[in-house]
Design an enzyme around this catalytic site. Sequence first.
Site, PDB file in Angstrom:
ATOM      1  N   HIS A  44      20.967 -33.343  34.228  1.00 17.19           N
ATOM      2  CA  HIS A  44      20.372 -34.397  33.461  1.00 17.19           C
ATOM      3  C   HIS A  44      21.651 -34.971  32.800  1.00 17.19           C
ATOM      4  CE1 HIS A  44      16.701 -32.323  32.853  1.00 17.19           C
ATOM      5  NE2 HIS A  44      16.154 -33.518  33.308  1.00 17.19           N
ATOM      6  N   LYS A 158      17.785 -34.037  43.527  1.00 15.22           N
ATOM      7  CA  LYS A 158      16.938 -32.933  43.324  1.00 15.22           C
ATOM      8  C   LYS A 158      15.407 -33.108  43.548  1.00 15.22           C
ATOM      9  CE  LYS A 158      15.296 -28.840  41.470  1.00 15.22           C
ATOM     10  NZ  LYS A 158      14.241 -29.323  40.479  1.00 15.22           N
TER      11      LYS A 158
END
Length: 292
Positions: A44, A158
């Site tokens: 993140h 991802k």
Amino acid sequence: MTEVAAGTRTVPTIAELRAFVAERRAAGASIALVPTMGALHDGHLALVRRARELADLVIVSIFVNPLQFGHGEDLERYPRTLGTDVAALAALGVDAVFAPTVDEMYPRGREGGTTVHAGPIGDRYEGASRPGHFDGVLTVVAKLFGIARPDVVLFGQKDAQQVFLVSRMVADLDLPVRIETVPIVREPDGLALSSRNRFLDEAQRQAALVLAESLRAADAAAADGPSELLAEGVAAFGDHDGVSLDYFVCVDPDTFLPIAEDYRGRALVLVAAIVGSTRLIDNAFVEVGRDD
Ligand code: PAF
């Protein structure tokens, strides 16, 4: 609105975020949005760093979206770490953290409101194992676009199918945002970072390495063709105790449909497995076929 560190606000309501965005837009600022469900890790933070490079104002949303969890999935146990998340985002100079409640986002309740339908690709792979998951993802993402009015929105590679479906929604619904994808961040031993990795005990974490290993095996066999790469990838799972393979597929990145045997060129290998009781996904691009 709460100020956490110089310049970082935690914003709990749509009205407050709209007001903040309107004021900064009027001053000419460009806006990047990083949608998250919190429990932030370096993957993140890579999105946030890239967002900082791309826009004047960076907004991160933290919202565990009930619409994208099926019955019996891990909504209740999904990690919620707002305090540490906000501190990490403040250290990166994020301007606003949008952290609404479920009632704020879905005042008509879970079933009562308008939703986005992801279409046929939303029913494959992750969507086959998690019916309705991508409708829930696209619904919240569309709402976040409407609330934050970003110029650019960042997603991690991802969640490859999610990125594909969000990009398709943007194209199909003519939404005025640009999608930027950031590469997967991995541990030194290859494990793709995920908020769910924290559920793995030591033995499960070790076993989870099979996902990345299977992608490497597929890559090594990709020159021989689609069936060889699939066979090698699946074989990597062998008899791993406590790991159950959900799917292992190779898709055309432009259509997200499985490649045919005569396919040549860049393709995307997707894998999902359940390790213990934790569902993990990973993916990698490969070059299928030889040049000869
Ligand atoms: O990838 C996620 O964390 C979520 O699916 C997203 C995009 C924040 C929507 O809830």
